[in-house]
Scaffold this motif. Structure first.
Motif, PDB file in Angstrom:
ATOM      1  N   ALA A 103      68.406  61.932  14.015  1.00 43.28           N
ATOM      2  CA  ALA A 103      67.386  61.702  15.039  1.00 43.28           C
ATOM      3  C   ALA A 103      65.995  62.034  14.503  1.00 43.28           C
ATOM      4  O   ALA A 103      65.029  61.294  14.753  1.00 43.28           O
ATOM      5  N   ALA A 104      65.885  63.125  13.753  1.00 37.71           N
ATOM      6  CA  ALA A 104      64.593  63.489  13.158  1.00 37.71           C
ATOM      7  C   ALA A 104      64.166  62.425  12.145  1.00 37.71           C
ATOM      8  O   ALA A 104      62.994  62.022  12.111  1.00 37.71           O
ATOM      9  N   CYS A 105      65.103  61.949  11.343  1.00 30.51           N
ATOM     10  CA  CYS A 105      64.796  60.902  10.358  1.00 30.51           C
ATOM     11  C   CYS A 105      64.325  59.625  11.042  1.00 30.51           C
ATOM     12  O   CYS A 105      63.372  58.980  10.584  1.00 30.51           O
ATOM     13  N   LEU A 132      75.840  65.727  20.602  1.00 28.96           N
ATOM     14  CA  LEU A 132      74.710  65.256  21.408  1.00 28.96           C
ATOM     15  C   LEU A 132      75.179  64.823  22.787  1.00 28.96           C
ATOM     16  O   LEU A 132      76.235  64.212  22.923  1.00 28.96           O
ATOM     17  N   LYS A 133      74.359  65.115  23.792  1.00 31.00           N
ATOM     18  CA  LYS A 133      74.699  64.657  25.145  1.00 31.00           C
ATOM     19  C   LYS A 133      74.696  63.136  25.217  1.00 31.00           C
ATOM     20  O   LYS A 133      75.531  62.542  25.880  1.00 31.00           O
ATOM     21  N   GLN A 134      73.739  62.520  24.543  1.00 38.06           N
ATOM     22  CA  GLN A 134      73.689  61.054  24.445  1.00 38.06           C
ATOM     23  C   GLN A 134      73.523  60.717  22.971  1.00 38.06           C
ATOM     24  O   GLN A 134      72.510  61.088  22.359  1.00 38.06           O
ATOM     25  N   GLU A 154      69.432  65.612  22.852  1.00 41.31           N
ATOM     26  CA  GLU A 154      69.687  66.904  23.478  1.00 41.31           C
ATOM     27  C   GLU A 154      71.087  67.352  23.089  1.00 41.31           C
ATOM     28  O   GLU A 154      72.042  66.584  23.186  1.00 41.31           O
ATOM     29  N   LEU A 155      71.193  68.595  22.650  1.00 39.03           N
ATOM     30  CA  LEU A 155      72.487  69.133  22.251  1.00 39.03           C
ATOM     31  C   LEU A 155      73.359  69.413  23.461  1.00 39.03           C
ATOM     32  O   LEU A 155      72.868  69.860  24.500  1.00 39.03           O
TER      33      LEU A 155
END
Length: 175
Positions: A103-105, A132-134, A154-155
């Motif tokens: 996600a950061a990448c 991840l939640k989604q 979101e974790l």
């Protein structure tokens, strides 16, 4: 050996050869790629922008592969991408970690003009697939940039607690 490998691969015209030298020494990389026409990618274990600048200013790389966790985070990797852009070099962020790293990448990828590809690993295996939640959405071979706050993920803290960190002890022989 790296020089021999590059010479042998040249007739096949690879997109690039990743890290023909497994060390973080630009001088050794320069020796290995001297006279080769094979494009080279490197940087997955390099820290900070200056080693990238050194390799790029010597004309050694066709692709830079900064790892957000090693190179200094999103901001430092954005600076590395800007330096690479000045040398007309593409960016393929190294990413062997988790969906959070991916996600950061993806956020970095979305804001650099010289983004080439995104590496990511088997995120369909627990705990990676459930942390991840989604999950990130892949559509037509592309990871979509999330539009949620932060880096867009979101974790799921229940999953995080189910997989506590494990300390690894590395024993090295004393000589």
């Amino acid at each position: 050996i790296a020089r021999q490998m590059l010479r042998a691969l040249a007739p096949h015209r690879p997109l690039f050869v990743e890290e023909p030298m497994p060390i973080e020494r630009v001088d050794a990389l320069a020796e290995a790629v001297a006279g080769s026409e094979v494009p080279v990618a490197a940087g997955e274990r390099w820290m900070g922008k200056w080693i990238f600048f050194d390799a790029l200013s010597r004309g050694l790389l066709a692709v830079v592969q900064p790892d957000l966790a090693h190179a200094g985070g999103i901001t430092e990797c954005r600076k590395i991408a800007a330096i690479a852009e000045a040398y007309h070099v593409g960016v393929i962020p190294h990413n062997p970690l988790s969906p959070v790293s991916t996600a950061a990448c993806v956020q970095l990828d979305a804001c650099i003009p010289n983004f080439a590809l995104q590496e990511y690993t088997g995120e369909d295996v627990p705990p990676k697939s459930t942390i991840l939640k989604q999950p990130l959405v892949r559509e037509g071979g592309y990871l979509l940039v999330p539009n949620r706050p932060g880096i867009g993920v979101e974790l799921d803290m229940d999953v995080v607690r189910a997989y506590p960190p494990v300390a690894k002890v590395i024993a090295t022989p004393l000589h």
